[in-house]
Design a protein around this motif. Sequence first.
Motif, PDB file in Angstrom:
ATOM      1  N   UNK A  30       7.938  -4.960  -1.909  1.00  0.00           N
ATOM      2  CA  UNK A  30       8.491  -4.301  -2.697  1.00  0.00           C
ATOM      3  C   UNK A  30       6.736  -3.919  -3.764  1.00  0.00           C
ATOM      4  N   UNK A  31       5.923  -4.964  -4.184  1.00  0.00           N
ATOM      5  CA  UNK A  31       5.035  -4.313  -5.454  1.00  0.00           C
ATOM      6  C   UNK A  31       3.978  -3.808  -4.668  1.00  0.00           C
ATOM      7  N   UNK A  32       3.941  -4.226  -3.237  1.00  0.00           N
ATOM      8  CA  UNK A  32       2.199  -3.381  -2.668  1.00  0.00           C
ATOM      9  C   UNK A  32       2.995  -1.837  -1.997  1.00  0.00           C
ATOM     10  N   UNK A  33       4.284  -1.521  -1.667  1.00  0.00           N
ATOM     11  CA  UNK A  33       4.780  -0.347  -1.537  1.00  0.00           C
ATOM     12  C   UNK A  33       4.476   0.262  -3.300  1.00  0.00           C
ATOM     13  N   UNK A  34       4.515  -0.285  -3.918  1.00  0.00           N
ATOM     14  CA  UNK A  34       4.141   0.750  -5.279  1.00  0.00           C
ATOM     15  C   UNK A  34       2.708   0.502  -5.984  1.00  0.00           C
ATOM     16  N   UNK A  35       2.086  -0.332  -6.005  1.00  0.00           N
ATOM     17  CA  UNK A  35       0.941  -0.050  -5.329  1.00  0.00           C
ATOM     18  C   UNK A  35       0.424   0.941  -4.944  1.00  0.00           C
ATOM     19  N   UNK A  36       0.900   1.420  -3.460  1.00  0.00           N
ATOM     20  CA  UNK A  36       0.523   1.906  -2.489  1.00  0.00           C
ATOM     21  C   UNK A  36       0.757   3.599  -3.624  1.00  0.00           C
ATOM     22  N   UNK A  37       2.356   4.032  -3.786  1.00  0.00           N
ATOM     23  CA  UNK A  37       2.587   5.098  -4.134  1.00  0.00           C
ATOM     24  C   UNK A  37       1.846   5.406  -4.935  1.00  0.00           C
ATOM     25  N   UNK A  38       1.871   4.405  -6.307  1.00  0.00           N
ATOM     26  CA  UNK A  38       1.121   5.459  -7.319  1.00  0.00           C
ATOM     27  C   UNK A  38      -0.994   4.507  -7.162  1.00  0.00           C
ATOM     28  N   UNK A  39      -1.183   4.262  -6.578  1.00  0.00           N
ATOM     29  CA  UNK A  39      -2.819   4.316  -6.109  1.00  0.00           C
ATOM     30  C   UNK A  39      -3.677   6.018  -6.115  1.00  0.00           C
ATOM     31  N   UNK A  40      -4.613   6.410  -6.651  1.00  0.00           N
ATOM     32  CA  UNK A  40      -4.928   7.974  -6.203  1.00  0.00           C
ATOM     33  C   UNK A  40      -6.524   7.666  -5.236  1.00  0.00           C
ATOM     34  N   UNK A  41      -6.600   8.068  -4.038  1.00  0.00           N
ATOM     35  CA  UNK A  41      -7.599   7.489  -2.990  1.00  0.00           C
ATOM     36  C   UNK A  41      -8.434   8.007  -4.405  1.00  0.00           C
ATOM     37  N   UNK A  42      -9.756   6.964  -3.831  1.00  0.00           N
ATOM     38  CA  UNK A  42     -10.628   6.806  -4.187  1.00  0.00           C
ATOM     39  C   UNK A  42     -10.603   5.785  -5.108  1.00  0.00           C
ATOM     40  N   UNK A  43      -9.662   5.197  -6.288  1.00  0.00           N
ATOM     41  CA  UNK A  43      -9.863   4.710  -7.007  1.00  0.00           C
ATOM     42  C   UNK A  43     -10.206   2.770  -6.632  1.00  0.00           C
ATOM     43  N   UNK A  44     -10.129   2.271  -5.050  1.00  0.00           N
ATOM     44  CA  UNK A  44     -10.267   1.288  -4.945  1.00  0.00           C
ATOM     45  C   UNK A  44     -11.566   1.464  -4.249  1.00  0.00           C
ATOM     46  N   UNK A  45     -12.649   0.268  -4.402  1.00  0.00           N
ATOM     47  CA  UNK A  45     -13.466   0.290  -3.718  1.00  0.00           C
ATOM     48  C   UNK A  45     -13.951   0.590  -2.720  1.00  0.00           C
ATOM     49  N   UNK A  46     -13.564  -1.161  -2.440  1.00  0.00           N
ATOM     50  CA  UNK A  46     -13.845  -0.588  -0.153  1.00  0.00           C
ATOM     51  C   UNK A  46     -12.920  -0.338   0.347  1.00  0.00           C
TER      52      UNK A  46
END
Length: 125
Positions: A30-46
């Motif tokens: 569930x935590x992984x789903x939440x991270x995916x939904x609310x992360x903006x593309x380009x926000x994670x360096x790798x």
Amino acid sequence: MSGRRTDIAFPFRVDPRGRTARAAYDAHVRDLVEQLLFTTPGERVMRPDFGCGLLDLVFAPGSPELASALELSALASIQRWLGELIEVEELDVAGADGVVRVRLRYAVRATGSRRDEVFEGSGPV
């Protein structure tokens, strides 16, 4: 994989014993789903293409077309990044008053449990 498996909790924190907080496997997914939904593309360096970018559109004028586009985008991201972990049964994305609400019904592949979750995110205050 048994139902007793644990993973690192999100958000990362220390438990009362001073150790890394843990979460049961279904809660971790569930935590992984939440991270995916609310992360903006380009926000994670790798992983610059990770995320849905739902919060970018929190103040966009609402329309049925926008809602459909958001649902398709979210579903595509979920299938790409979490498709091995969950099977989506139903997805609904709605936005109002600066809040994006995602209702997701899914099955956790490893445990077979079915989940019906609501995720909410808001834009910057």
